[in-house]
Every structure is written in structure tokens, then in C-alpha cells.
Enzyme design. Structure first.
Site: not given
Ligand code: S3P
Length: 450
Positions: A327, A354, A358
Site C-alpha cells: 500500500d 487496488k 494505482r
Molecule cells: C490487506 C491486504 C492487502 C492490502 C490492504 C489490506 C489486509 O490487500 O492492500 O490494504 O488487511 O489483508 P491484498 O490482499 O489484496 O494484497
């Protein structure tokens, strides 16, 4: 809160040195899971430091709609859960707004229940792929009664009488997919196994164990993690102190590195090693970041970060680091815009799915503000201008398009604190999804954003 209302632009201007001490809001990943696991567990869960952003509040509302009691007493959230396996069918669609984590984890949590649940969201969430979660759920016996083309929201799930435990190898580096399968396993007889070739944030594993789930992890000689969860066990309410979100900390942190003369301290930041890729990268770039008072709080490492203005140098960020800073690439790209030489970021394919694409949003915003960069299929190269001379967008009078993405909005407002000319973003409203205090906190440190 709906975000189809009139956009609210915001402009950041070259600012005097930033100074002072700040505390960023609670970690978003841990906050979502606190509401979810607290809402599911037997007995009481007490949470302090919760992120009260819109995304997390949606998760709280969803748990309420499925039978949990969710209340705030003073600074503390008090949850009385239903007990594992005892969630109720919600009477209306669950509206997750902008929240990918809330919706994907909840699909796992309720998918294996013998009931119908409908998931809806805003324009950004409705354009994001949900097939990555529906795929393993289908294998467990979950029917997808309704989905928009490409397995997108609105989605209606209907669970089987008895879900089937599966062994699932997560095909992309995604903590959300891993977590959705583990949560589906909570209401499934027997052992559900998740194989995770590339380690992602491990909050689900750590927290479920804390709530009493029978969960174990074995890592083989190639570093592949095998996570086993036994379904239909008892979960018991916990006391949780949510540490500060390292992803939110990234914004004031990069601001202090790029605004000459700055010296700030950010307190109580989560230092879980699955989340510290940005810190490591900025330190490699020459960022003066001191990690103060490292300590353990409620099972997680936390520390205070002292950050001073630094002359940054470009680096190559290896693809393997992406899961620990996924992120943070938008704000890293902002730091790179002020670094001497080239910063190369690789392994960015997940950035395309995302809250916005992004990779494209960052590259377009940088170019609009005079920053030289190259967007690859899964990479970004930024050629920086130390001092920020000539950068910023005033002359063109165009705003950065944020595409309903909070992190794009915050990243470009940070950019404008050190560019020669101001930087304007088209809409600040989404910042409230993850960092409602952003404007006030940055202003208190001395940032000029309005
Ligand atoms: C998160 C996992 C990530 C991240 C998101 C929060 C989580 O996403 O980008 O902001 O809390 O499990 P992805 O699993 O799609 O990478």
C-alpha cells in the site's frame, strides 16, 4: 457516507519545516479484524485505538447486521459476539462502501453459512475483482447466486448445509485471499489448509490464535507457509490495543523526509515485519529515520519513529519486497520524485487492482506535476529532482485524478509540500476511509494543505 456527492478538491503548497509529534490512527488491517473476530467470538471483546475510518465502520455495521452487539463506551469499543458458527442472515445487503478488505474477508467469514448474503459497494469497490475470493469459496461448496460480469459486486452468496474443507494454494500475494479462506474454514468441519508461497501480512493468523482458534503454521525449506485451521472450534473475546497504522504513518514520514529542515516523531507505529518494507526502502535511500523505544504491545512490535529531512538517493526496490509495502508504493513514488537519480520499483502487478489502478494513477499524477517517470506493466521508474525545482502543477491548472482512492489523494498532497508549485487533487473525500485525521494532523506538523 456516499461519495457520489460533489468532489472536494484540495491543494498542497511548499511548506516550512515540519516539526512536532504525531500519532497516526489505528492499523486498518487489525481494526477490520478486531471488529470481525470480536463480532464472531463468544463473550466480550474490548478494543482501544481502533481506526474509526469509514471502511472499518462498515465492517462494524456488517457484524451488527449479522447479530453482534457493537458499542462504543468512552475510548473503548465493546463487542459482544455471536459465537463461532452463529452469525445470522442479514436482512439487507451488506454495503462495504470503498472497502476491499472488509468485503473480501467478510465473504470468507459468511460464505460457508447456510444463508444468503448480498455484498454491495461504491463505484471503486464494484469495479474490483472478487473472483480471487469466490474461486476457493466455490470449491468449499458456496454458490454464487448473483454477480456482475467478471465476478464483481453486487454479489450474493449462498452457503452449503456443510462446507467442505479444502487445501488452497493462494495464486497471488494477497493477505485478503489467504484470510478469506481461513475465515471460511472457521465454519467448516475438519481442517482447512492455506498454502502461501509468498508471505503476506499475518494479522489473521496471529489474531485468530489469540482468540483461541486451533491454527498452526509450518514453513517448509523453500519458505512456503502451510497454514492449518480447524473449523467449528470456540473463539473467545479478547482485549485488543490496535497499534498505529504503518501505511498511514508513511504520509507524514515521507513529508518530513522531503520538506527541508523537518524533524518530526510519529509515535506507536506497528513494526510487524510483514509491514515494514517502506521503512527499509526509505532507509536504503538515505532517509534519516530513527526507530525509538521498540517494544511489544499486545503481541505486536511497535516503535516511535523520528524522521528528519534527508537528501535521498534512488534505489532499486526488489519485487520480493512488494508484499511488505504493497500500500506504500504511491507515497514511495513521491519520495522518489525528490531523490537523486532513478528509483526502480518492481513486482507491482497487484497495484493494478487496488482502490484504483494505482500504478497508472501514480504515473499519471507524477507526469502531470512534471516528474519524469516510466510506467511498465508491473513496474514504475521515477527520476527525481532533488529540491523539487520546476515540479508541481500550477501552470497547467489541472488536478490529479484520485479515482476514489484515499492513498492517491494523500500521496499527491504530500508531493505538493515540497514541489516548487502547488499540487491539487480532484477529491479529498475518500481520505476519510482510512485516515480521517489526515488534514488536521498534517496541519499541526506545519503542512500547508487546504
Ligand atoms: C490487506 C491486504 C492487502 C492490502 C490492504 C489490506 C489486509 O490487500 O492492500 O490494504 O488487511 O489483508 P491484498 O490482499 O489484496 O494484497
Amino acid at each position: 457516507m456516499a461519495h457520489d456527492a460533489t468532489p472536494q478538491p484540495a491543494t498542497a503548497r511548499r511548506s516550512p519545516p515540519l516539526s512536532g509529534t504525531a500519532r497516526v490512527p489505528g492499523d486498518k488491517s487489525i481494526s477490520h479484524r478486531s471488529f470481525m473476530f470480536g463480532g464472531l467470538a463468544s463473550g466480550e471483546t474490548r478494543i482501544t485505538g481502533l481506526l474509526e475510518g469509514e471502511d472499518v465502520m462498515r465492517t462494524g455495521q456488517a457484524m451488527k447486521a449479522m447479530g453482534a452487539h457493537v458499542e462504543k463506551h468512552g475510548n473503548e469499543w465493546v463487542i459482544r459476539g455471536t459465537g463461532n458458527g452463529a452469525l445470522l442472515q442479514p436482512e439487507a445487503p451488506l454495503d462495504f462502501g470503498n472497502a476491499g478488505t472488509g468485503s473480501r474477508l467478510t465473504m470468507g467469514l459468511v460464505g460457508t453459512y447456510d444463508m444468503e448474503t448480498t455484498f454491495i459497494g461504491d463505484a471503486s469497490l464494484s469495479s474490483r475483482p472478487m473472483g480471487r475470493v469466490l474461486e476457493p469459496l466455490r470449491q468449499m461448496g458456496v454458490q454464487v447466486l448473483q454477480a456482475a460480469p467478471g465476478d464483481r459486486m453486487p454479489i450474493t452468496l449462498r452457503g452449503p448445509k456443510h462446507a467442505a474443507p479444502i487445501t488452497y494454494r493462494v495464486p497471488m500475494a494477497s493477505a485478503q485471499v489467504k484470510s478469506a479462506v481461513l475465515l471460511a474454514g472457521l465454519n467448516t468441519p475438519g481442517i482447512t489448509t492455506v498454502i502461501e508461497p509468498v508471505m503476506t501480512r499475518d494479522h489473521t493468523e496471529k489474531m485468530l490464535k489469540g482468540f483461541g482458534a486451533n491454527l498452526s503454521v509450518e514453513t517448509d525449506e523453500r519458505g512456503v507457509r502451510h497454514i492449518f485451521i480447524e473449523g467449528q472450534g470456540k473463539l473467545t473475546g479478547q482485549i485488543i490495543a490496535v497499534p498505529g497504522d504503518p501505511s498511514s504513518a508513511g504520509f507524514p514520514l515521507v513529508a518530513a523526509l522531503i520538506v527541508p529542515g523537518s524533524d518530526i516523531t510519529i509515535e506507536n507505529v506497528l513494526m510487524n515485519p510483514t509491514r515494514t518494507g517502506l521503512l527499509l526502502t526509505l532507509q536504503e535511500m538515505g532517509g534519516r529515520i530513527d526507530i525509538l523505544n521498540p517494544r511489544n504491545a499486545g503481541g505486536e512490535d511497535v516503535a516511535d519513529l523520528r524522521v528528519r529531512y534527508s537528501e535521498l538517493k534512488g534505489v532499486t526496490v526488489p519485487a520480493e519486497r512488494a508484499p511488505s509495502m504493497i500500500d506504500e508504493y504511491p507515497v514511495l513514488a513521491v519520495a522518489a520524485a525528490f531523490a537523486e537519480g532513478e528509483t526502480v520499483m518492481q513486482g507491482l502487478e497487484e497495484l493494478r487492482v487496488k482502490e484504483s489502478d494505482r500504478l497508472a494513477a501514480v504515473a499519471n499524477g507524477l507526469k502531470l506535476n512534471g516528474v519524469d517517470c516510466t510506467e511498465g506493466e508491473a513496474s514504475l521508474t521515477v527520476r527525481g529532482v532533488p529540491g523539487g525545482k520546476g515540479l508541481g502543477g500550477e501552470a497547467k491548472g489541472e488536478a490529479v485524478r484520485t479515482h476514489l482512492d484515499h492513498r492517491i489523494a494523500m500521496s499527491f498532497l504530500i508531493l505538493g509540500l515540497a514541489t516548487e508549485k502547488p499540487v491539487t487533487v480532484d477529491d479529498r473525500a475518500m481520505i476519510a476511509t482510512s485516515f480521517p485525521e489526515f488534514m488536521g494532523l498534517m496541519a499541526r506538523l506545519g503542512a500547508e494543505i487546504d
